[in-house]
Design a protein around this motif. Sequence first.
Motif, PDB file in Angstrom:
ATOM      1  N   ILE A   1       0.927  -1.219  -0.172  1.00  0.00           N
ATOM      2  CA  ILE A   1      -0.097   0.035   0.082  1.00  0.00           C
ATOM      3  C   ILE A   1       0.913   1.175  -0.196  1.00  0.00           C
ATOM      4  O   ILE A   1       0.865   2.458  -0.915  1.00  0.00           O
ATOM      5  N   ASP A   2       2.019   1.327   0.903  1.00  0.00           N
ATOM      6  CA  ASP A   2       2.643   2.604   0.982  1.00  0.00           C
ATOM      7  C   ASP A   2       3.435   3.007  -0.310  1.00  0.00           C
ATOM      8  O   ASP A   2       3.539   4.161  -0.757  1.00  0.00           O
ATOM      9  N   PRO A   3       3.871   1.955  -1.077  1.00  0.00           N
ATOM     10  CA  PRO A   3       4.574   2.307  -2.268  1.00  0.00           C
ATOM     11  C   PRO A   3       3.971   3.231  -3.133  1.00  0.00           C
ATOM     12  O   PRO A   3       4.150   4.190  -4.009  1.00  0.00           O
ATOM     13  N   ALA A   4       2.351   3.021  -3.396  1.00  0.00           N
ATOM     14  CA  ALA A   4       1.682   4.010  -4.032  1.00  0.00           C
ATOM     15  C   ALA A   4       1.444   5.308  -3.663  1.00  0.00           C
ATOM     16  O   ALA A   4       1.415   6.132  -4.624  1.00  0.00           O
ATOM     17  N   PHE A   5       1.709   5.471  -2.189  1.00  0.00           N
ATOM     18  CA  PHE A   5       1.632   6.681  -1.744  1.00  0.00           C
ATOM     19  C   PHE A   5       3.013   7.511  -2.122  1.00  0.00           C
ATOM     20  O   PHE A   5       3.144   8.820  -2.134  1.00  0.00           O
TER      21      PHE A   5
ATOM     22  N   ALA B   1      -4.089   4.504  -1.943  1.00  0.00           N
ATOM     23  CA  ALA B   1      -3.672   5.854  -2.842  1.00  0.00           C
ATOM     24  C   ALA B   1      -4.816   6.277  -3.656  1.00  0.00           C
ATOM     25  O   ALA B   1      -5.387   7.540  -3.712  1.00  0.00           O
ATOM     26  N   ILE B   2      -5.521   5.253  -4.588  1.00  0.00           N
ATOM     27  CA  ILE B   2      -6.189   5.650  -5.542  1.00  0.00           C
ATOM     28  C   ILE B   2      -7.664   5.787  -4.860  1.00  0.00           C
ATOM     29  O   ILE B   2      -8.570   6.282  -5.604  1.00  0.00           O
TER      30      ILE B   2
ATOM     31  N   ASP C   1      -8.382  13.538  -1.982  1.00  0.00           N
ATOM     32  CA  ASP C   1      -7.649  14.600  -2.387  1.00  0.00           C
ATOM     33  C   ASP C   1      -6.331  14.439  -2.054  1.00  0.00           C
ATOM     34  O   ASP C   1      -5.611  15.059  -1.163  1.00  0.00           O
ATOM     35  N   LEU C   2      -5.569  13.362  -2.618  1.00  0.00           N
ATOM     36  CA  LEU C   2      -4.209  12.801  -2.083  1.00  0.00           C
ATOM     37  C   LEU C   2      -3.264  13.995  -2.276  1.00  0.00           C
ATOM     38  O   LEU C   2      -2.366  14.189  -1.265  1.00  0.00           O
TER      39      LEU C   2
END
Length: 435
Positions: free
Chosen positions: A45-49, A197-198, A202-203
């Motif tokens: 999950i974190d790598p997408a952020f 992330a997706i 409003d990332l």
Amino acid sequence: MSVPGLMIAAPASGTGKTTVMLGLLRALVQDGLVVQPFKSGPDYIDPAFHRAASGRASFNLDSWAMTPALIEGIAAKAAGADIALAEGSMGLFDGVARAGASGNGASADMAQRMGWPVILVVDVSGQAQSAAATALGFSLFMPDLPFAGVILNRVASPRHERLARAGMEAVGIKVLGALPRRGDLTLPERHLGLVQAIEHPDLDRAIGDYAAFLRAHVDLAAIVAAAAAAARTGGGALPLPPAQRIALAQDAAFSFTYPHLLDGWRQAGAEIMPFSPLADEAPALDADLVWLPGGYPELHAGRIAAAGHFLAGLRAHAQTRPVHGECGGYMVLGDALIAKDGVHHRMAGLLGLVTSHAQRRMHLGYRHARLIAPLGAIAAGTCLRGHEFHYATIVEQGDAPLAHVTDADGADVAETGSHRGHVTGSFFHMIAPAA
């Protein structure tokens, strides 16, 4: 030439290191640096952020699951960057008892191997000078691990900051920043960690807020100056693809795929053909293999059960060619998925598997798997290393096991995966072939 880097770590989970990581990534990019992000440990999950914050793909580095050559091959993704930032997992020294080829999976192992000094994010809530004892212990626990300093987090007041800084000064720990307590600067979470992330509404704005926060309260110049790297050796090739043309499910229900695997598959000449089950898209007709990654199908079980075009295409493919599912994808290949509210949703019916989120139990840990049946082009007998993290319970499982699976300590794991005809599935997410 090696790229200098830093490991952003913490004494424990929940201390705010992800906020610090995202803020640093964006702030340094804003300052004109090319920053290569990494994630230490098995997190999808974190790598997408990280990618959203830096503009560069983030890759996992794992000292238990990966060989030294593979680690070096992935670390080479930093070529062309000015600095590498790696986010640790759990506490800095947390790993397994039985080490793999490169270490026990702890973030400290990776920092030591890479020569990346550690920045420790210390939650000083409820303490002041006493936080220095924690930081000092971490700085001395592994004497040859480079230690850059600390960022104090959740500081309650100017007086609180002065006291915490005084404690650090007394033991010779450098303070690189002090972040005031901010309840609004948090990312939403669910049962496997952060909301993806997706899915964040409003990332980009949120990451911009983190960057402004970090810029106001940390010494960015000192942080960049602290980066260092060990001498690099030649890296090995990334894992080979399980087929030439791979139809890969990709949407909010199926997103847990390790970036280094996809990169390795593409480098080896494989064609990745994304499709969305949630949009009721069928896999490509000319695919050699359909791959359903993990994700959150339990949150979308009704839509998946109603996706007739997707399910028909999946069943047609399985008649003649391989289909594989990991964790959430494995559950979708089964007969039924029981949601948290107890509702039964019919799935693909390609495996005799019924799973339930109404009977929740956490399954977490590294996995070593010796394949009993082939997984696409990966032959039976091959040993894989991976990781399992889910809350589903198996209610029914009526097929032959896919693999002999053990945990990091060598104990047998009951969740062996399944195979029937051309269809395979497992709860563990493959990271790499075993050494």
